[in-house]
Design a protein around this motif. Structure first.
Motif: not given
Length: 104
Positions: A30, A61, A58-59, A87-92
């Protein structure tokens, strides 16, 4: 200066199929000021699409400047994360695999 779209395409050129054996992953990028992209690694192949993928593991950002630095290898991912530029979301832990799958 290259666009985010140009940089996202370099991932398919740098793809290390050997490191992807047995993986089935979706990385969501993103880019806050340049749109969203997702990168699917499956069956030893890599596919880049514009937009969102609801199945992302994993996202990541960030802004376009940070993304271009990461894609070109000028910016270290862990350093960008520690500085709050990524920044990360999910499985870093999967984010850490990016360097292995897409060597610079």
């Amino acid at each position: 200066m290259s666009s985010v779209a140009d940089h996202i395409k370099t991932y398919t050129e740098r793809f290390n199929a050997a490191a992807a054996a047995g993986l089935d992953l979706v990385f969501q990028f993103n880019i806050e000021d340049a749109g969203n992209y997702n990168l699917t690694v499956k069956d030893g192949a890599c596919n880049v699409q514009e937009g969102d993928n609801a199945d992302a593991n994993v996202t990541l950002i960030m802004d376009a400047e940070t993304f271009q630095g990461l894609a070109s290898g000028e910016t270290d991912g862990m350093q960008a994360f520690m500085m709050g530029k990524l920044r990360t979301e999910g499985d870093m832990m999967l984010a850490m695999k990016l360097n292995e799958l897409f060597p610079g």
